[in-house]
Design an enzyme around this catalytic site. Structure first.
Site, PDB file in Angstrom:
ATOM      1  N   THR A  57      -1.574  29.881  22.883  1.00 53.88           N
ATOM      2  CA  THR A  57      -1.736  29.785  21.433  1.00 53.88           C
ATOM      3  C   THR A  57      -1.483  28.361  20.968  1.00 53.88           C
ATOM      4  OG1 THR A  57      -1.062  32.088  21.129  1.00 53.88           O
ATOM      5  CG2 THR A  57      -0.928  30.648  19.203  1.00 53.88           C
ATOM      6  N   THR A  92      -3.034  11.405   5.949  1.00 60.84           N
ATOM      7  CA  THR A  92      -2.711  12.677   5.320  1.00 60.84           C
ATOM      8  C   THR A  92      -3.996  13.461   5.052  1.00 60.84           C
ATOM      9  OG1 THR A  92      -0.777  11.687   4.274  1.00 60.84           O
ATOM     10  CG2 THR A  92      -1.555  13.774   3.374  1.00 60.84           C
ATOM     11  N   GLY A 125      -9.670   6.888  -5.349  1.00 63.67           N
ATOM     12  CA  GLY A 125      -8.364   6.482  -4.829  1.00 63.67           C
ATOM     13  C   GLY A 125      -8.321   4.999  -4.531  1.00 63.67           C
ATOM     14  N   LYS A 173       3.329   0.728   3.131  1.00 64.14           N
ATOM     15  CA  LYS A 173       3.104  -0.340   4.097  1.00 64.14           C
ATOM     16  C   LYS A 173       3.118  -1.678   3.367  1.00 64.14           C
ATOM     17  CE  LYS A 173       0.181  -1.657   8.000  1.00 64.14           C
ATOM     18  NZ  LYS A 173      -0.944  -1.247   8.869  1.00 64.14           N
ATOM     19  N   ASP A 185      -6.568   3.422  -2.434  1.00 72.06           N
ATOM     20  CA  ASP A 185      -6.547   3.147  -1.000  1.00 72.06           C
ATOM     21  C   ASP A 185      -7.954   3.182  -0.420  1.00 72.06           C
ATOM     22  OD1 ASP A 185      -6.678   5.878  -1.551  1.00 72.06           O
ATOM     23  OD2 ASP A 185      -5.558   6.460   0.226  1.00 72.06           O
ATOM     24  N   ASP A 230       0.860  -1.181   0.000  1.00 68.20           N
ATOM     25  CA  ASP A 230       0.000   0.000   0.000  1.00 68.20           C
ATOM     26  C   ASP A 230       0.897   1.232   0.000  1.00 68.20           C
ATOM     27  OD1 ASP A 230      -1.924   1.979   0.432  1.00 68.20           O
ATOM     28  OD2 ASP A 230      -1.994   1.620   2.591  1.00 68.20           O
ATOM     29  N   ILE A 231       0.944   1.918  -1.136  1.00 70.03           N
ATOM     30  CA  ILE A 231       1.812   3.080  -1.295  1.00 70.03           C
ATOM     31  C   ILE A 231       0.966   4.331  -1.105  1.00 70.03           C
ATOM     32  CG2 ILE A 231       3.425   4.284  -2.823  1.00 70.03           C
ATOM     33  CD1 ILE A 231       3.750   1.553  -4.303  1.00 70.03           C
TER      34      ILE A 231
END
Length: 246
Positions: A172, A120, A94, A13, A96, A6-7
């Site tokens: 902050t 991501t 996608g 992975k 994935d 899995d790229i």
């Protein structure tokens, strides 16, 4: 033995499967194709499957193409899969996301399932009890949100994801971290609540490289599965088993 690769946008992975069971996994960076060779040297693989969400280097493609066993690439809209795809055009989905949906469906067939992948990006994908992928949504992941606050303002610092994130920030740093992390949690819980109002028996799968703590009220029928995408790839490989016999 079967290999899944899995790229993703952040890392790669590799998982070794004995039947339906993952027995070893390994992570690699995009500039470390040699790790695929090292991983394969530890197992007697007979076939493999790979998917990518980004363009690969020539070196990386060459390593995969020269593995000592047959491999296939998952291409959305072209590779046969055990679910129907309701997405236009199917080739734009996608790989994935498709693998995650198949991974959930093969484990819990004939259920309405919401798959949430936090990495991501954060993706929300729905498959019906009839095995029809109904579509999904894409939202910025934690790293994107932290970076956006720093990039598109003149005063806000870049904040790390790990650290204190109280309900209300008192500095902050904690205000940014709490805003991002709690915002993601509320977003996920909101999706689950909304979909459950329409699908009372909805099952939810959480996957991805980033863990988010949900409130207890939202944990019923939620499965955390770090191997969801690899399991989907493995299921698609099994679904296409006949192609290796030709």
């Amino acid at each position: 033995m079967k290999l899944t690769i899995d790229i993703g946008n952040t890392c790669i992975k590799l998982v070794a499967f004995d039947g339906d069971t993952p027995i070893e996994s390994c992570h690699a960076e995009h500039d470390e194709p040699y790790k695929i060779v090292e991983f394969c040297s530890r197992h007697d693989f007979t076939k493999g499957i790979w998917s990518t969400v980004k363009k690969l280097s020539t070196d990386f493609t060459s390593v995969i193409e020269n593995l000592p066993f047959p491999t296939m690439q998952l291409v959305s809209g072209k590779t046969p899969v055990p679910v129907s795809i309701g997405y236009e055009p199917p080739t734009s989905l996608g790989s994935d996301r498709l693998a995650a949906i198949v991974g959930a469906w093969t484990q819990q067939p004939f259920h309405d399932i919401l798959v949430i992948d936090v990495g991501t990006c954060i993706t929300f994908d729905m498959i019906s009890s009839k095995g029809i992928y109904m579509g999904g949504n894409i939202s910025p992941g934690p790293k994107m949100r932290f970076r956006a606050l720093n990039t598109f303002t003149s005063a806000l610092p870049m904040v790390e994801r790990k650290g204190l994130s109280p309900r209300l920030g008192t500095t902050t740093e904690t205000a940014i971290r709490s805003g991002v992390i709690n915002g993601i949690r509320l977003e996920i819980e909101g999706y689950i609540k909304e979909f459950r109002s329409k699908y009372p028996h909805l099952l939810v799968y959480l996957t991805g490289g980033i863990h988010i703590d949900l409130h207890n009220s939202e944990k019923m029928c939620i499965f955390a599965d770090e191997y969801l995408v690899p399991k989907g790839l493995n299921g698609i490989l099994q679904y296409n088993e006949a192609s290796f016999a030709k």
